[in-house]
Design a protein around this motif. Structure first.
Motif, PDB file in Angstrom:
ATOM      1  N   TRP A  54      33.008  29.429 -27.535  1.00  0.00           N
ATOM      2  CA  TRP A  54      33.566  28.909 -26.448  1.00  0.00           C
ATOM      3  C   TRP A  54      33.282  29.672 -25.107  1.00  0.00           C
ATOM      4  CZ3 TRP A  54      37.284  32.285 -24.202  1.00  0.00           C
ATOM      5  CH2 TRP A  54      38.056  33.105 -25.477  1.00  0.00           C
ATOM      6  N   LYS A  63      30.415  31.082 -24.580  1.00  0.00           N
ATOM      7  CA  LYS A  63      29.007  30.770 -23.474  1.00  0.00           C
ATOM      8  C   LYS A  63      29.048  29.119 -23.487  1.00  0.00           C
ATOM      9  CE  LYS A  63      27.159  33.557 -27.321  1.00  0.00           C
ATOM     10  NZ  LYS A  63      26.316  33.626 -28.142  1.00  0.00           N
ATOM     11  N   GLY A  64      27.756  28.791 -23.063  1.00  0.00           N
ATOM     12  CA  GLY A  64      27.677  27.154 -22.938  1.00  0.00           C
ATOM     13  C   GLY A  64      27.305  26.962 -21.710  1.00  0.00           C
ATOM     14  N   MET A  65      26.534  25.836 -21.640  1.00  0.00           N
ATOM     15  CA  MET A  65      25.903  25.231 -20.429  1.00  0.00           C
ATOM     16  C   MET A  65      26.633  24.026 -19.933  1.00  0.00           C
ATOM     17  SD  MET A  65      22.680  24.138 -22.157  1.00  0.00           S
ATOM     18  CE  MET A  65      22.161  22.334 -21.680  1.00  0.00           C
ATOM     19  N   VAL A  66      26.288  23.662 -18.494  1.00  0.00           N
ATOM     20  CA  VAL A  66      27.139  22.668 -17.882  1.00  0.00           C
ATOM     21  C   VAL A  66      26.342  21.504 -18.231  1.00  0.00           C
ATOM     22  CG1 VAL A  66      27.722  21.539 -15.700  1.00  0.00           C
ATOM     23  CG2 VAL A  66      27.829  23.956 -15.926  1.00  0.00           C
ATOM     24  N   VAL A  67      26.873  20.371 -18.449  1.00  0.00           N
ATOM     25  CA  VAL A  67      26.303  19.007 -18.851  1.00  0.00           C
ATOM     26  C   VAL A  67      26.995  17.976 -17.841  1.00  0.00           C
ATOM     27  CG1 VAL A  67      25.433  19.611 -21.018  1.00  0.00           C
ATOM     28  CG2 VAL A  67      27.665  18.722 -20.739  1.00  0.00           C
ATOM     29  N   GLY A  68      26.253  17.007 -17.360  1.00  0.00           N
ATOM     30  CA  GLY A  68      27.087  15.864 -16.562  1.00  0.00           C
ATOM     31  C   GLY A  68      27.765  16.310 -15.239  1.00  0.00           C
ATOM     32  N   GLY A  69      28.170  15.392 -14.667  1.00  0.00           N
ATOM     33  CA  GLY A  69      28.820  15.807 -13.309  1.00  0.00           C
ATOM     34  C   GLY A  69      30.035  14.797 -12.972  1.00  0.00           C
ATOM     35  N   PHE A  71      33.116  13.512 -24.555  1.00  0.00           N
ATOM     36  CA  PHE A  71      33.231  15.025 -24.186  1.00  0.00           C
ATOM     37  C   PHE A  71      34.404  15.604 -24.884  1.00  0.00           C
ATOM     38  CE2 PHE A  71      31.238  12.993 -20.710  1.00  0.00           C
ATOM     39  CZ  PHE A  71      29.902  13.891 -20.503  1.00  0.00           C
ATOM     40  N   TYR A  76      33.519  19.137 -26.513  1.00  0.00           N
ATOM     41  CA  TYR A  76      33.079  20.127 -25.453  1.00  0.00           C
ATOM     42  C   TYR A  76      34.014  21.177 -25.295  1.00  0.00           C
ATOM     43  CZ  TYR A  76      28.563  17.277 -24.861  1.00  0.00           C
ATOM     44  OH  TYR A  76      27.572  16.763 -24.874  1.00  0.00           O
ATOM     45  N   TYR A  77      33.572  22.323 -25.008  1.00  0.00           N
ATOM     46  CA  TYR A  77      34.233  23.409 -24.399  1.00  0.00           C
ATOM     47  C   TYR A  77      34.477  23.248 -22.699  1.00  0.00           C
ATOM     48  CZ  TYR A  77      34.801  25.495 -29.136  1.00  0.00           C
ATOM     49  OH  TYR A  77      35.011  25.772 -30.321  1.00  0.00           O
ATOM     50  N   GLN A  84      31.619  24.109 -20.882  1.00  0.00           N
ATOM     51  CA  GLN A  84      30.073  23.235 -20.839  1.00  0.00           C
ATOM     52  C   GLN A  84      30.265  21.958 -19.934  1.00  0.00           C
ATOM     53  OE1 GLN A  84      30.939  22.876 -25.392  1.00  0.00           O
ATOM     54  NE2 GLN A  84      28.844  23.814 -25.539  1.00  0.00           N
ATOM     55  N   ILE A  85      31.653  21.724 -19.357  1.00  0.00           N
ATOM     56  CA  ILE A  85      31.843  20.549 -18.495  1.00  0.00           C
ATOM     57  C   ILE A  85      31.578  21.008 -17.109  1.00  0.00           C
ATOM     58  CG2 ILE A  85      32.594  19.370 -20.253  1.00  0.00           C
ATOM     59  CD1 ILE A  85      35.347  19.673 -19.065  1.00  0.00           C
ATOM     60  N   SER A  86      31.383  19.958 -15.977  1.00  0.00           N
ATOM     61  CA  SER A  86      31.330  20.511 -14.608  1.00  0.00           C
ATOM     62  C   SER A  86      32.877  20.452 -14.078  1.00  0.00           C
ATOM     63  CB  SER A  86      30.877  19.284 -13.866  1.00  0.00           C
ATOM     64  OG  SER A  86      31.618  18.174 -13.953  1.00  0.00           O
ATOM     65  N   MET A 124      34.953  17.514 -14.116  1.00  0.00           N
ATOM     66  CA  MET A 124      35.356  16.924 -15.352  1.00  0.00           C
ATOM     67  C   MET A 124      36.419  17.989 -15.776  1.00  0.00           C
ATOM     68  SD  MET A 124      31.769  16.217 -16.780  1.00  0.00           S
ATOM     69  CE  MET A 124      32.247  15.585 -18.501  1.00  0.00           C
TER      70      MET A 124
END
Lengths: 283, 258
Positions: free
Chosen positions: A275, A277-283, B124, B127-128, B131-133, B136
């Motif tokens: 948890w 790390k991670g990247m942004v997905v979607g907006g 979603f 997701y952690y 990982q979301i905007s 969100m």
């Protein structure tokens, strides 16, 4: 293949550095070169073997202490590498485990309560600068030679990094997360178990990993003085026999086993704390 | 109008500094009441006192007829930067309050599914938060608070950290969810435009000391949120009125009227 725009081909950027073969070899190249150099220098006969045995001799010595039952040289040298290693691992695990059992709760209390921290910190700070090895004479008087003494020394080595990292972890818990939990109806106990501990866990694990490294440093020294088994004892005893190959072989074993255990901890951390790390997905 | 929160002559001091002075305000059940003012006017402090995260130096705050003495699950709070539990997945975040109450897993999942759908976070769940905007994440926090079943939702500049498009989208989403759930909302912002879009009523704050200058009934002045048209003349007039009310307190700060 990497982008090459604007790059001039020279010895450092040449294409062969990007070949898959080289990429695979890269992490081991220097170690390999070192071993080859060692073997060559030792073979030239400048140094007598008891000063610098060949790498191959060291390996032979290690393997013979793995497999061969040699009644002439006696207990520590023949077929006993594994028992010695297991003893050291066992002491590290017990001392380190005791360190966790004591340092984590204490660290949580000290990180959570300013009052407790103010009370306990002076003692902690007074004891902390004393190297664990300086405790060996006292440990031998208290517990005699053997298991208890060495475990005690390992415990002292592992204890402080775990304690300090736990305190740090608990203190750096996001205050807003605590308030958010309160407004969702959390009791003090629930805040401790569901907010403070999970959030401090990565830091606690970092402390455990550092503690593991220090446990290995201390166990070897403690075994040289205060034990009859273990890798530290093995290499110390080999010194009396001028068995330099076994000394170096023991050192390599210590290095390999301790780095393996620390690496195992790191892999575990990567797994548990995805948890972070991670990247942004979607907006 | 039923009163959900009654703020009774509340003064808040930090040492010698008077943060809020003699605040009297009634927040009605089911309205979106906005506390509008420049930074440093104590609007966030007042919201935190309603939540029970701070206590008044003088006076008292009542929830229905009960004096507020500490935080409670009946008053959900949404923080400016979206406080969440980063080690939990979206689903586990939304479950948090239900888990505290000891509701069993089946029931928890069922309730969460409803709110995940309401805020539009389907897909979603696992997701952690990292990982979301940002938008969100605030929806997730809103779902967390809603799933906990509070009577009142307190929102502290919840969209302040979002970009302009996401912000106006979130305002519409808030109105949609508010209409569906009929919750009482107390909303803090320094944006006049945001206040005009979402509020039933607006209390305008002045600084030094923090105090309420005037409370505007937006439903009466420019119609209910659903049928509101901010390009109408009466809306422009109100916007100008709010602006002139706030203007003396803007100081060096950019009031961000947009």
């Amino acid at each position: 293949m990497e982008e090459e725009v604007g790059k001039v081909e020279n010895i450092f950027t040449a294409h062969y550095w990007r070949l898959p073969f080289w990429r695979l070899l890269r992490p081991y190249a220097v170690i390999l070169a070192f071993i080859i150099l060692w073997e060559l220098v030792a073979s030239m006969g400048i140094f007598p073997p008891y000063i610098l045995p060949k790498f191959s001799t060291v390996m032979k010595s290690l393997f013979s202490s793995l497999y061969v039952e040699n009644p002439q040289t006696g207990f520590p040298f023949s077929g006993d590498l594994i028992p010695h290693t297991l003893w050291s691992i066992w002491r590290v695990l017990v001392g380190w485990g005791l360190g966790i059992l004591l340092a984590v709760p204490l660290g949580v209390i000290m990180g959570w309560s300013k009052n407790m921290e103010a009370v306990l910190n002076p003692l902690i700070e007074a004891v902390r600068p004393i190297p664990p090895l300086a405790w060996i004479p006292l440990a031998v008087i208290w517990f005699g030679l053997g298991f208890t003494s060495t475990v005690f020394i390992v415990f002292l080595g592992a204890f402080f990094p775990i304690l300090l990292n736990t305190i740090h972890g608990v203190k750096s818990v996001d205050k807003t997360a605590i308030e958010f939990a309160q407004t969702l109806g959390a009791s003090q106990r629930q805040i401790l178990y569901k907010v403070v501990l999970p959030s401090a866990l990565p830091s606690i694990f970092t402390g455990m990993r550092i503690g593991m490294g220090i446990a290995w440093m201390t166990v070897v020294a403690a075994e040289m003085i205060a034990a009859k088994y273990g890798l530290g004892y093995m290499i110390w005893f080999a010194r009396h026999q001028f068995d330099t190959a076994l000394i170096i072989g023991g050192m390599i074993t210590i290095g390999v086993v301790s780095i393996s255990m620390v690496t195992l901890m790191m892999k575990l951390e990567d797994r548990l704390f995805k948890w972070r790390k991670g990247m942004v997905v979607g907006g | 109008m039923k009163v959900a929160i009654k703020i009774d002559n509340v003064t808040k001091k930090f040492g010698d500094f008077t943060c809020l002075e003699s605040i009297n305000l009634e927040i009605f059940k089911g309205e979106i009441h906005t506390l509008l003012g420049p930074s440093g006017c104590g609007k966030t402090t007042l919201l935190r006192m309603i939540a029970g995260l701070e206590s008044p130096t003088e006076g008292k705050i009542l929830n229905n007829t009960q004096v507020i003495t500490g935080p409670s699950a009946s008053r959900g709070f949404i923080f400016q930067h979206g406080a969440a539990f980063p080690w939990r997945t979206v689903l586990k975040n939304i479950e948090f309050g239900l888990e505290l109450k000891g509701i069993d897993k089946e029931k928890r999942r069922e309730i969460c599914r409803k709110y995940i759908k309401l805020v539009g976070l389907e897909g979603f769940e696992n997701y952690y938060p990292h990982q979301i905007s940002g938008g969100m994440r605030q929806k997730m926090v809103l779902a967390t608070v809603l799933a906990n079943g509070p009577e009142i939702i307190l929102m502290d500049e919840p969209f302040g950290a979002l970009d302009a498009q996401t912000r106006s989208y979130m305002q519409r989403e808030l109105l949609r969810i508010w209409e569906e759930t009929q919750k009482t909302v107390v909303f803090v912002t320094h944006s006049i435009r945001e206040a005009m879009v979402i509020s039933s009523r607006v209390s305008v704050f002045g600084t030094r000391p923090g105090r309420i200058l005037h409370t505007y009934d937006l439903n009466r002045r420019i119609g209910s949120q659903k049928h509101r048209d901010l390009s109408e003349e009466r809306a422009s007039r109100l916007e100008y009125e709010l602006y002139t009310k706030l203007q003396p307190f803007m100081g060096h700060e950019n009031g961000e009227a947009g």
